[in-house]
Design a protein around this motif. Sequence first.
Motif, PDB file in Angstrom:
ATOM      1  N   ARG A  13       0.823  -1.198   0.000  1.00 44.12           N
ATOM      2  CA  ARG A  13       0.000   0.000   0.000  1.00 44.12           C
ATOM      3  C   ARG A  13       0.866   1.259   0.000  1.00 44.12           C
ATOM      4  O   ARG A  13       0.826   2.084   0.909  1.00 44.12           O
ATOM      5  N   ILE A  15       2.042   4.298  -2.970  1.00 43.04           N
ATOM      6  CA  ILE A  15       1.683   4.719  -4.322  1.00 43.04           C
ATOM      7  C   ILE A  15       2.691   4.222  -5.355  1.00 43.04           C
ATOM      8  O   ILE A  15       2.363   4.139  -6.538  1.00 43.04           O
ATOM      9  N   ASP A  70      -8.056   1.039   3.390  1.00 48.76           N
ATOM     10  CA  ASP A  70      -7.838   1.593   2.051  1.00 48.76           C
ATOM     11  C   ASP A  70      -7.058   2.898   2.105  1.00 48.76           C
ATOM     12  O   ASP A  70      -7.536   3.982   1.743  1.00 48.76           O
ATOM     13  N   THR A 236      -7.119   7.101  -5.984  1.00 48.13           N
ATOM     14  CA  THR A 236      -6.064   7.445  -5.041  1.00 48.13           C
ATOM     15  C   THR A 236      -5.686   8.912  -5.232  1.00 48.13           C
ATOM     16  O   THR A 236      -6.375   9.672  -5.904  1.00 48.13           O
ATOM     17  N   LEU A 365      -6.739   4.812  -1.043  1.00 43.55           N
ATOM     18  CA  LEU A 365      -6.497   3.799  -2.084  1.00 43.55           C
ATOM     19  C   LEU A 365      -7.776   2.966  -2.155  1.00 43.55           C
ATOM     20  O   LEU A 365      -7.879   1.895  -1.578  1.00 43.55           O
TER      21      LEU A 365
END
Length: 373
Positions: A13, A15, A70, A236, A365
């Motif tokens: 997790r 980017i 998330d 995102t 995310l």
Amino acid sequence: MPLMLPSSPDSTRSITGVASQLLAALHGGTGELPSARSAVLVVVDGLGALPLRAHAGHARTLSTAMAKRDVAASVFPTTTAAALTSLLTGAAPGEHGMVGYRVRHPERDVLVNQLTEWNGIDPRAWQPVPTVFERAAQSGHPAFTVGVPAHAGTGLSQAVLRGAEFRGGATPADRVEAAWALAEAHEGALVYCYLPEADKAGHKHGLDSAEWVAALEDIDAALSSRIPDGVGVLVTADHGMIDVPSQRQLVLDAAGGWHDGIRHIGGEPRMQHVYAEPDADQSAILSRWRRDLEGLADVVSRVEAVDAGFFGPVVTDAARARIGDLLVIARGNHALYDGEAADQRGRSMVGQHGALSAEEWRVPLIRMGAFAR
């Protein structure tokens, strides 16, 4: 060195992992994301996970789809040039070379704005890492990017969007609609949809302003439209944002001795790249800045930052040459301004980013469509 990067939720997790996850989903779902017949990456520039959750009532589509886990980690510095490039290449800033907002061009010895100042700079040489769109095309997948029409063909677009066919849309709704249509019409497509409205409103008015809330509501409404069957959507951001009140601004001017031994002050107000004169005593400058900015900012040397992994596990020679001799990372909700800069318009900004607060570092995310949990 006491300063450390915030910990990431987990290795999947960040980017920097998004590009590979999307490609894996198009290749049968062998990674974090399940298989999808097409994939859409929606980037809401400047939307941090914490501000999104704080304004959940104004973003019902996103907040409903957003599970507790998330959340992803951005990169350092938390600024668009660095973070968007990491999203779209899968590489950390030390590898792709986009290490800040305004950085020194080593050969010219001038500061360049990596969002807008590309005259005489070859985007492919300055940012050499293949984009996710180039990788998709090599695998036989159509690649599209849907963004603001004015961004077509810019130097930044050539650096981070190359390999994708560009389509423009005036509003968030226009861009989302175009992204959904492209994903539905082109089997196996990778589509990127860029929504900068929240970032712009946050900079000008702040995160609790009516203008920022209205921008968030427009984006959320656009994303509430029906996603075509079989299309996976990942929402995102490149970075988040924090409000800086005017009383938290510190101006670094010549009268205060801040320019003694300093050639350039680049970066941005919450993460400055400071470049010393060639004959300056950098150790003395580092000690003085640390002392005078205690409690307001963390000051580290280039060597300390690179060795601590701030710019990622790999730092190329080209990237190293662009990093400041000192890095000044604002604490709390402070910001520091170069009082001798010709352009002082940045001092009117309310929402800012670049540093390491949770508001800047943590981004959503969110999985939707075929990617939904």
